[in-house]
Design a protein around this motif. Structure first.
Motif, PDB file in Angstrom:
ATOM      1  N   GLY A  87     -13.836 -33.876  99.055  1.00 18.58           N
ATOM      2  CA  GLY A  87     -13.183 -34.741  98.078  1.00 18.58           C
ATOM      3  C   GLY A  87     -11.677 -34.589  98.186  1.00 18.58           C
ATOM      4  O   GLY A  87     -11.010 -34.150  97.252  1.00 18.58           O
ATOM      5  N   ILE A  88     -11.142 -34.936  99.350  1.00 16.50           N
ATOM      6  CA  ILE A  88      -9.694 -34.864  99.581  1.00 16.50           C
ATOM      7  C   ILE A  88      -9.251 -36.267 100.002  1.00 16.50           C
ATOM      8  O   ILE A  88      -9.499 -36.689 101.142  1.00 16.50           O
ATOM      9  CB  ILE A  88      -9.328 -33.818 100.662  1.00 16.50           C
ATOM     10  CG1 ILE A  88      -9.844 -32.427 100.253  1.00 16.50           C
ATOM     11  CG2 ILE A  88      -7.821 -33.784 100.917  1.00 16.50           C
ATOM     12  CD1 ILE A  88      -9.664 -31.335 101.304  1.00 16.50           C
ATOM     13  N   GLY A  89      -8.644 -36.982  99.063  1.00 12.74           N
ATOM     14  CA  GLY A  89      -8.265 -38.375  99.313  1.00 12.74           C
ATOM     15  C   GLY A  89      -7.284 -38.503 100.467  1.00 12.74           C
ATOM     16  O   GLY A  89      -6.412 -37.664 100.648  1.00 12.74           O
ATOM     17  N   LEU A 133      -4.614 -21.326  95.469  1.00 13.28           N
ATOM     18  CA  LEU A 133      -4.344 -22.497  96.312  1.00 13.28           C
ATOM     19  C   LEU A 133      -5.673 -23.216  96.600  1.00 13.28           C
ATOM     20  O   LEU A 133      -6.711 -22.559  96.727  1.00 13.28           O
ATOM     21  CB  LEU A 133      -3.722 -22.052  97.639  1.00 13.28           C
ATOM     22  CG  LEU A 133      -2.286 -21.544  97.580  1.00 13.28           C
ATOM     23  CD1 LEU A 133      -1.885 -20.973  98.939  1.00 13.28           C
ATOM     24  CD2 LEU A 133      -1.351 -22.683  97.184  1.00 13.28           C
ATOM     25  N   PRO A 134      -5.651 -24.550  96.713  1.00 11.70           N
ATOM     26  CA  PRO A 134      -6.896 -25.299  96.957  1.00 11.70           C
ATOM     27  C   PRO A 134      -7.679 -24.756  98.149  1.00 11.70           C
ATOM     28  O   PRO A 134      -8.910 -24.702  98.140  1.00 11.70           O
ATOM     29  CB  PRO A 134      -6.416 -26.722  97.235  1.00 11.70           C
ATOM     30  CG  PRO A 134      -5.037 -26.806  96.719  1.00 11.70           C
ATOM     31  CD  PRO A 134      -4.483 -25.427  96.608  1.00 11.70           C
ATOM     32  N   CYS A 135      -6.956 -24.318  99.176  1.00  5.84           N
ATOM     33  CA  CYS A 135      -7.583 -23.842 100.399  1.00  5.84           C
ATOM     34  C   CYS A 135      -8.487 -22.626 100.174  1.00  5.84           C
ATOM     35  O   CYS A 135      -9.486 -22.465 100.866  1.00  5.84           O
ATOM     36  CB  CYS A 135      -6.483 -23.464 101.381  1.00  5.84           C
ATOM     37  SG  CYS A 135      -6.799 -24.040 103.012  1.00  5.84           S
ATOM     38  N   SER A 136      -8.128 -21.778  99.204  1.00  7.78           N
ATOM     39  CA  SER A 136      -8.943 -20.578  98.950  1.00  7.78           C
ATOM     40  C   SER A 136     -10.322 -20.999  98.455  1.00  7.78           C
ATOM     41  O   SER A 136     -11.330 -20.437  98.865  1.00  7.78           O
ATOM     42  CB  SER A 136      -8.303 -19.684  97.892  1.00  7.78           C
ATOM     43  OG  SER A 136      -6.955 -19.487  98.195  1.00  7.78           O
ATOM     44  N   TYR A 137     -10.360 -21.983  97.561  1.00 10.87           N
ATOM     45  CA  TYR A 137     -11.649 -22.475  97.066  1.00 10.87           C
ATOM     46  C   TYR A 137     -12.383 -23.205  98.185  1.00 10.87           C
ATOM     47  O   TYR A 137     -13.588 -23.060  98.357  1.00 10.87           O
ATOM     48  CB  TYR A 137     -11.446 -23.456  95.905  1.00 10.87           C
ATOM     49  CG  TYR A 137     -10.758 -22.841  94.705  1.00 10.87           C
ATOM     50  CD1 TYR A 137     -11.494 -22.131  93.760  1.00 10.87           C
ATOM     51  CD2 TYR A 137      -9.388 -22.989  94.503  1.00 10.87           C
ATOM     52  CE1 TYR A 137     -10.875 -21.569  92.650  1.00 10.87           C
ATOM     53  CE2 TYR A 137      -8.759 -22.427  93.400  1.00 10.87           C
ATOM     54  CZ  TYR A 137      -9.503 -21.718  92.474  1.00 10.87           C
ATOM     55  OH  TYR A 137      -8.894 -21.160  91.387  1.00 10.87           O
ATOM     56  N   CYS A 138     -11.622 -24.018  98.912  1.00 13.66           N
ATOM     57  CA  CYS A 138     -12.206 -24.880  99.936  1.00 13.66           C
ATOM     58  C   CYS A 138     -12.986 -24.079 100.978  1.00 13.66           C
ATOM     59  O   CYS A 138     -14.108 -24.421 101.315  1.00 13.66           O
ATOM     60  CB  CYS A 138     -11.084 -25.671 100.606  1.00 13.66           C
ATOM     61  SG  CYS A 138     -11.691 -26.921 101.696  1.00 13.66           S
ATOM     62  N   GLY A 139     -12.391 -22.982 101.467  1.00 14.90           N
ATOM     63  CA  GLY A 139     -13.038 -22.174 102.495  1.00 14.90           C
ATOM     64  C   GLY A 139     -14.347 -21.585 101.988  1.00 14.90           C
ATOM     65  O   GLY A 139     -15.378 -21.646 102.673  1.00 14.90           O
ATOM     66  N   GLU A 226      -4.746 -34.503 109.192  1.00 12.66           N
ATOM     67  CA  GLU A 226      -4.668 -33.098 108.787  1.00 12.66           C
ATOM     68  C   GLU A 226      -4.787 -32.984 107.289  1.00 12.66           C
ATOM     69  O   GLU A 226      -4.290 -33.835 106.554  1.00 12.66           O
ATOM     70  CB  GLU A 226      -3.345 -32.501 109.262  1.00 12.66           C
ATOM     71  CG  GLU A 226      -3.367 -32.297 110.754  1.00 12.66           C
ATOM     72  CD  GLU A 226      -2.340 -31.312 111.233  1.00 12.66           C
ATOM     73  OE1 GLU A 226      -1.777 -30.584 110.389  1.00 12.66           O
ATOM     74  OE2 GLU A 226      -2.107 -31.295 112.449  1.00 12.66           O
ATOM     75  N   CYS A 227      -5.412 -31.933 106.842  1.00 16.36           N
ATOM     76  CA  CYS A 227      -5.623 -31.748 105.416  1.00 16.36           C
ATOM     77  C   CYS A 227      -4.265 -31.593 104.710  1.00 16.36           C
ATOM     78  O   CYS A 227      -3.442 -30.787 105.122  1.00 16.36           O
ATOM     79  CB  CYS A 227      -6.479 -30.511 105.183  1.00 16.36           C
ATOM     80  SG  CYS A 227      -6.682 -30.181 103.434  1.00 16.36           S
ATOM     81  N   PRO A 228      -4.042 -32.350 103.641  1.00 14.94           N
ATOM     82  CA  PRO A 228      -2.752 -32.262 102.950  1.00 14.94           C
ATOM     83  C   PRO A 228      -2.520 -30.903 102.276  1.00 14.94           C
ATOM     84  O   PRO A 228      -1.386 -30.559 101.958  1.00 14.94           O
ATOM     85  CB  PRO A 228      -2.839 -33.371 101.888  1.00 14.94           C
ATOM     86  CG  PRO A 228      -4.292 -33.646 101.723  1.00 14.94           C
ATOM     87  CD  PRO A 228      -4.929 -33.354 103.041  1.00 14.94           C
ATOM     88  N   TYR A 229      -3.584 -30.139 102.069  1.00 15.78           N
ATOM     89  CA  TYR A 229      -3.423 -28.830 101.410  1.00 15.78           C
ATOM     90  C   TYR A 229      -3.270 -27.680 102.407  1.00 15.78           C
ATOM     91  O   TYR A 229      -3.092 -26.541 102.000  1.00 15.78           O
ATOM     92  CB  TYR A 229      -4.615 -28.536 100.496  1.00 15.78           C
ATOM     93  CG  TYR A 229      -4.843 -29.589  99.450  1.00 15.78           C
ATOM     94  CD1 TYR A 229      -3.882 -29.840  98.472  1.00 15.78           C
ATOM     95  CD2 TYR A 229      -6.010 -30.343  99.442  1.00 15.78           C
ATOM     96  CE1 TYR A 229      -4.085 -30.821  97.519  1.00 15.78           C
ATOM     97  CE2 TYR A 229      -6.220 -31.326  98.486  1.00 15.78           C
ATOM     98  CZ  TYR A 229      -5.254 -31.561  97.534  1.00 15.78           C
ATOM     99  OH  TYR A 229      -5.455 -32.518  96.594  1.00 15.78           O
ATOM    100  N   ALA A 230      -3.425 -27.984 103.709  1.00 18.25           N
ATOM    101  CA  ALA A 230      -3.360 -26.911 104.706  1.00 18.25           C
ATOM    102  C   ALA A 230      -1.950 -26.330 104.723  1.00 18.25           C
ATOM    103  O   ALA A 230      -0.999 -27.027 105.061  1.00 18.25           O
ATOM    104  CB  ALA A 230      -3.731 -27.451 106.076  1.00 18.25           C
ATOM    105  N   SER A 231      -1.826 -25.080 104.316  1.00 16.84           N
ATOM    106  CA  SER A 231      -0.475 -24.492 104.301  1.00 16.84           C
ATOM    107  C   SER A 231      -0.601 -23.007 104.543  1.00 16.84           C
ATOM    108  O   SER A 231      -0.077 -22.207 103.810  1.00 16.84           O
ATOM    109  CB  SER A 231       0.175 -24.732 102.940  1.00 16.84           C
ATOM    110  OG  SER A 231      -0.615 -24.086 101.962  1.00 16.84           O
TER     111      SER A 231
HETATM  112 FE1  FES Z   1      -7.733 -25.804 103.163  1.00 16.74          FE
HETATM  113 FE2  FES Z   1      -7.802 -28.329 103.411  1.00 16.74          FE
HETATM  114  S1  FES Z   1      -8.045 -27.240 101.614  1.00 16.74           S
HETATM  115  S2  FES Z   1      -7.390 -26.897 104.968  1.00 16.74           S
END
Ligand code: FES
Ligand code: ZN
Ligand code: ZN
Length: 302
Positions: A87-89, A133-139, A226-231
């Motif tokens: 769910g990443i627009g 960060l969103p990425c922590s949940y995402c993984g 590329e994922c907009p949250y990737a940081s």
């Molecule tokens: Fe981590 Fe997209 S939320 S790469």
């Protein structure tokens, strides 16, 4: 520049072995190594099902294409694909489109699992109210979704598109942090654990650049989005460092991964002594009473 092995024009220069390769010789060179990885990682004693975790990016698209090409003709191997829609627009819709195109082209069954359906929340929503960060949940949620979907599909293995660069960065990062638990989980998994579908990594010895060129020259549909949250700033630092070592001494990335493979058994013997618990909420294997995914969902009050 001509190919080192024939009269055709070369499309790539392989620095670590000093060759220039045309499309045919490059394909052969890359596919030979992927075949070898399958032979080393895969045990086929009965008909098996392999699920490829397909994001729609170059790595997992090449992984699916090659899994199908190398194993798809066998009667005792079934290949399917699963895509996780976080769910990443503006991002996932593009990669999902590429994933659909590829699975249709290869005639592979394709399942899409969305965070919204599974967890009741999307990463876009989490980005507005999560503590981390969103990425922590995402993984964490992505790993759980892939494992759960593979169990539901009755899969014996999950294929991921992890390439040489990703693998080496992960090894060095976890060594630098002293995080041996993570290193153990990196895979490929030669041991089956209760509740965890073992992961195969057929591209683990293929440099990222070669995966990209293979995808392009073989017209494999994939998305560059590329994922907009990737940081992951720390990973980027490790990427730069490893690339610099490789630039100075071609072959360094292979040397690091080969060293890791040599010490892998030591890590496993350490792991055998550990007790594996079950999450009280979802029943998944967990280090504590409640697994990471369930405790994150509780924090998010979903
Ligand atoms: Fe981590 Fe997209 S939320 S790469
Ligand atoms: Zn050639
Ligand atoms: Zn749980």
């Amino acid at each position: 520049m001509k190919c080192s092995f024939c009269e055709r024009d070369a499309i790539i220069n392989i620095r670590y072995n000093g060759t220039h390769l045309c499309k045919e010789h490059f394909n052969r060179f890359l596919e030979r190594r992927v075949r070898l990885e399958f032979r080393n990682q895969l045990i086929i004693e009965k008909p098996i099902k392999i699920v490829v975790a397909l994001s729609g990016g170059k790595d997992s698209s090449v992984a699916l294409y090659l899994t199908k090409k190398i194993l798809g003709k066998r009667r005792d191997v079934e290949v399917e694909a699963v895509t996780i829609d976080e769910g990443i627009g503006g991002y996932r819709n593009l990669t999902l489109e590429a994933a659909k195109k590829l699975t249709e082209q290869l005639k592979v069954k394709h399942e899409v699992v969305s965070f919204k359906d599974k967890f009741g929340i999307t990463i876009d929503e989490i980005s507005k109210n999560g503590q981390l960060l969103p990425c922590s949940y995402c993984g964490v949620f992505r790993r759980k979704s892939i494992n759960d979907a593979s169990i539901e599909l009755d899969a014996d293995y999950v294929v991921t598109g992890l390439n040489l660069d990703d693998s080496v960065q992960t090894v060095i990062m976890n060594m630098a942090r002293g995080d041996l638990d993570r290193l153990e989980r990196l895979g490929p998994h030669f041991k089956r654990k209760d509740g965890m579908i073992p992961r195969l990594q057929p591209l683990r010895k293929i440099p990222e650049r070669e995966v990209l060129i293979y995808a392009i020259v073989n017209n494999i549909p994939f998305s560059h989005a590329e994922c907009p949250y990737a940081s992951d700033a720390i990973r980027n630092e490790f990427r730069e460092a490893v690339d610099k070592w490789e630039e100075r001494t071609p072959g360094t990335k292979f040397a690091i991964l080969n060293s890791f493979d040599e010490i892998r058994n030591l890590l496993y013997s350490r792991e055998d002594k550990k007790e594996i618990k079950r999450c009280k909420i979802c029943g998944a294997p967990s280090a504590g009473e409640i697994c990471k995914s369930c405790s994150m969902l509780m924090d998010l009050k979903v």
